[in-house]
Design a protein around this motif. Structure first.
Motif, PDB file in Angstrom:
ATOM      1  N   UNK A 157      71.210  38.147  34.725  1.00  0.00           N
ATOM      2  CA  UNK A 157      72.079  38.937  35.603  1.00  0.00           C
ATOM      3  C   UNK A 157      71.979  40.432  35.319  1.00  0.00           C
ATOM      4  N   UNK A 158      70.762  40.903  35.152  1.00  0.00           N
ATOM      5  CA  UNK A 158      70.523  42.331  34.968  1.00  0.00           C
ATOM      6  C   UNK A 158      69.125  42.694  35.441  1.00  0.00           C
ATOM      7  N   UNK A 159      69.015  43.866  36.036  1.00  0.00           N
ATOM      8  CA  UNK A 159      67.710  44.374  36.436  1.00  0.00           C
ATOM      9  C   UNK A 159      67.154  45.360  35.429  1.00  0.00           C
ATOM     10  N   UNK A 160      67.859  45.536  34.302  1.00  0.00           N
ATOM     11  CA  UNK A 160      67.423  46.454  33.252  1.00  0.00           C
ATOM     12  C   UNK A 160      66.772  45.653  32.132  1.00  0.00           C
ATOM     13  N   UNK A 161      65.478  45.765  32.003  1.00  0.00           N
ATOM     14  CA  UNK A 161      64.717  44.974  31.023  1.00  0.00           C
ATOM     15  C   UNK A 161      63.847  45.917  30.201  1.00  0.00           C
ATOM     16  N   UNK A 162      64.014  45.869  28.875  1.00  0.00           N
ATOM     17  CA  UNK A 162      63.227  46.705  27.981  1.00  0.00           C
ATOM     18  C   UNK A 162      62.301  45.823  27.158  1.00  0.00           C
ATOM     19  N   UNK A 163      61.000  46.042  27.315  1.00  0.00           N
ATOM     20  CA  UNK A 163      59.993  45.336  26.533  1.00  0.00           C
ATOM     21  C   UNK A 163      59.462  46.278  25.469  1.00  0.00           C
ATOM     22  N   UNK A 164      59.309  45.764  24.238  1.00  0.00           N
ATOM     23  CA  UNK A 164      58.826  46.595  23.147  1.00  0.00           C
ATOM     24  C   UNK A 164      57.774  45.894  22.320  1.00  0.00           C
ATOM     25  N   UNK A 165      56.893  46.676  21.721  1.00  0.00           N
ATOM     26  CA  UNK A 165      55.852  46.161  20.830  1.00  0.00           C
ATOM     27  C   UNK A 165      55.790  47.056  19.607  1.00  0.00           C
ATOM     28  N   UNK A 166      56.129  46.482  18.444  1.00  0.00           N
ATOM     29  CA  UNK A 166      56.151  47.239  17.193  1.00  0.00           C
ATOM     30  C   UNK A 166      54.757  47.267  16.578  1.00  0.00           C
ATOM     31  N   UNK A 167      54.354  48.469  16.091  1.00  0.00           N
ATOM     32  CA  UNK A 167      53.073  48.638  15.384  1.00  0.00           C
ATOM     33  C   UNK A 167      53.367  49.423  14.111  1.00  0.00           C
ATOM     34  N   UNK A 168      53.558  48.731  13.005  1.00  0.00           N
ATOM     35  CA  UNK A 168      53.851  49.438  11.759  1.00  0.00           C
ATOM     36  C   UNK A 168      55.171  50.175  11.855  1.00  0.00           C
ATOM     37  N   UNK A 169      55.123  51.525  11.770  1.00  0.00           N
ATOM     38  CA  UNK A 169      56.345  52.329  11.851  1.00  0.00           C
ATOM     39  C   UNK A 169      56.537  52.967  13.226  1.00  0.00           C
ATOM     40  N   UNK A 170      55.756  52.540  14.195  1.00  0.00           N
ATOM     41  CA  UNK A 170      55.912  53.038  15.566  1.00  0.00           C
ATOM     42  C   UNK A 170      56.085  51.859  16.514  1.00  0.00           C
ATOM     43  N   UNK A 171      56.450  52.166  17.756  1.00  0.00           N
ATOM     44  CA  UNK A 171      56.643  51.102  18.735  1.00  0.00           C
ATOM     45  C   UNK A 171      56.402  51.635  20.139  1.00  0.00           C
ATOM     46  N   UNK A 172      55.825  50.804  20.990  1.00  0.00           N
ATOM     47  CA  UNK A 172      55.600  51.134  22.397  1.00  0.00           C
ATOM     48  C   UNK A 172      56.658  50.438  23.227  1.00  0.00           C
ATOM     49  N   UNK A 173      57.092  51.114  24.326  1.00  0.00           N
ATOM     50  CA  UNK A 173      58.204  50.600  25.121  1.00  0.00           C
ATOM     51  C   UNK A 173      57.895  50.688  26.610  1.00  0.00           C
ATOM     52  N   UNK A 174      58.461  49.745  27.349  1.00  0.00           N
ATOM     53  CA  UNK A 174      58.394  49.776  28.816  1.00  0.00           C
ATOM     54  C   UNK A 174      59.753  49.354  29.344  1.00  0.00           C
ATOM     55  N   UNK A 175      60.387  50.247  30.085  1.00  0.00           N
ATOM     56  CA  UNK A 175      61.687  49.968  30.693  1.00  0.00           C
ATOM     57  C   UNK A 175      61.488  49.640  32.162  1.00  0.00           C
ATOM     58  N   UNK A 176      61.894  48.436  32.547  1.00  0.00           N
ATOM     59  CA  UNK A 176      61.846  48.017  33.950  1.00  0.00           C
ATOM     60  C   UNK A 176      63.286  48.063  34.470  1.00  0.00           C
ATOM     61  N   UNK A 177      63.509  48.866  35.477  1.00  0.00           N
ATOM     62  CA  UNK A 177      64.862  49.014  36.013  1.00  0.00           C
ATOM     63  C   UNK A 177      64.853  48.738  37.512  1.00  0.00           C
ATOM     64  N   UNK A 178      64.722  47.468  37.826  1.00  0.00           N
ATOM     65  CA  UNK A 178      64.726  47.090  39.227  1.00  0.00           C
ATOM     66  C   UNK A 178      63.393  47.260  39.910  1.00  0.00           C
ATOM     67  N   UNK A 179      62.351  47.589  39.193  1.00  0.00           N
ATOM     68  CA  UNK A 179      61.042  47.745  39.811  1.00  0.00           C
ATOM     69  C   UNK A 179      60.219  48.805  39.121  1.00  0.00           C
ATOM     70  N   UNK A 180      60.598  50.087  39.239  1.00  0.00           N
ATOM     71  CA  UNK A 180      59.809  51.131  38.577  1.00  0.00           C
ATOM     72  C   UNK A 180      59.860  50.945  37.066  1.00  0.00           C
ATOM     73  N   UNK A 181      58.830  51.395  36.379  1.00  0.00           N
ATOM     74  CA  UNK A 181      58.828  51.274  34.927  1.00  0.00           C
ATOM     75  C   UNK A 181      58.587  52.621  34.284  1.00  0.00           C
ATOM     76  N   UNK A 182      59.160  52.803  33.109  1.00  0.00           N
ATOM     77  CA  UNK A 182      58.961  54.002  32.306  1.00  0.00           C
ATOM     78  C   UNK A 182      58.381  53.552  30.967  1.00  0.00           C
TER      79      UNK A 182
END
Length: 326
Positions: free
Chosen positions: A184-209
């Protein structure tokens, strides 16, 4: 049954949907857990103030209220609107779970001169370690605390179903729609940890950041991600409107009279929507005329955040396009 026939039936019967908006999450947005130094009265009152600051931000849809006249006095009087509280002990130290009176919080927000937008839908977190495993609630505790401090809430994917969830590099639209429907949310944050850093993708109803966070350790990178998420959501969702905006919105995948009823109920329940009417229907979609206090793009972002509507393909004659999530 074709949508045009469904619309005709709805109009003939004078069908006026009165369905309420679905509940967002399982935890009350008026309840928060904050750190507390000890069980003294002074420490508890300070914790009440910290907790109320978070709940006020939630109720105002993530808006920053700290500069509003009367804000400091409201926090000092936080104990007066506490419904219940309970101390908790954990590995990280002592904390206090506080629940505030809903009506009193909403009155405070109004007195501060801000429309109570209502709590935003939670952000669904799916963060994977280097080996592909999904990080647990305990590992993400500092990140969720940072998100909560910004006035938003977070939920984690069901551990029993993490095998079906998308990763940062394989997020298909159908998977995201299924998650929006389930949580019941259109706000989805996917993350991938690499050591001491991490990559992120925010999906908010379609567009991604997409962005990357770095820190001296994983915990620092996660906290930075939580703060960055708050900034990004604030810019996207906290658009303050005033004058009435007339616009047209196309909504596809409306396949039944019940879908049509639920769609109108969702639109009319949004505080920024002042009037909505149906102009035409074609296939499984319809063109709606909407009067709102927000520009159509900002309104679409807010609607998509709820998870029942996601961004759709552009449609001729429409200022914004969404698709209904069944």
């Amino acid at each position: 049954m074709r949508l045009s026939r469904l619309l005709l039936i709805c109009f003939m019967l004078g069908f006026a949907p009165l369905l309420s908006v679905h509940a967002q999450g399982q935890v009350s947005p008026y309840m928060v857990v904050v750190s507390v130094a000890d069980t003294s009265d002074s420490a508890r009152n300070n914790a009440f103030g910290d907790a109320l600051a978070q709940v006020l931000a939630r109720t105002a849809g993530g808006q920053d209220l700290s500069s509003k006249p009367g804000y400091g006095d409201a926090l000092k009087g936080a104990s007066g609107i506490v419904q219940q509280f309970q101390y908790q002990r954990a590995a990280t130290g002592l904390s206090l779970q506080v629940t505030f009176d809903q009506a009193a919080v909403q009155r405070l927000v109004t007195q501060l001169g801000v429309a109570a937008a209502g709590p935003r839908p939670p952000v669904l977190l799916i963060v994977r370690d280097e080996d592909g495993s999904v990080l647990t609630r305990d590992t993400l505790a500092t990140m969720t605390q940072a998100i909560t401090a910004r006035g938003y809430s977070a939920v984690l994917a069901d551990p029993a179903k993490v095998g079906d969830t998308p990763s940062l590099t394989s997020a298909e639209p159908d998977q995201l729609a299924a998650l929006a429907r389930q949580y019941k949310t259109g706000l989805i944050l996917l993350g991938q940890v690499h050591g001491t850093s991490a990559d992120w993708a925010l999906f908010s109803g379609g567009p991604q950041q997409r962005w990357t966070t770095n820190g001296g350790n994983v915990g620092a990178a996660l906290v930075e991600a939580g703060n960055s998420l708050g900034d990004r959501l604030g810019k996207q969702l906290n658009v303050i409107g005033s004058a009435t905006v007339d616009g047209k919105m196309w909504v596809s995948q409306v396949n039944s009279a019940q879908d049509y009823a639920n769609l109108l109920a969702a639109l009319r329940a949004d505080p920024s929507v002042r009037q909505v009417s149906t102009l035409s229907a074609q296939g499984d979609g319809m063109l709606l005329a909407i009067k709102a206090s927000l520009p159509m793009d900002a309104l679409s972002a807010n609607l998509a955040a709820g998870g029942r509507l996601l961004r759709g393909d552009a449609h001729t004659g429409a200022d914004a396009s969404l698709r209904w999530v069944h």
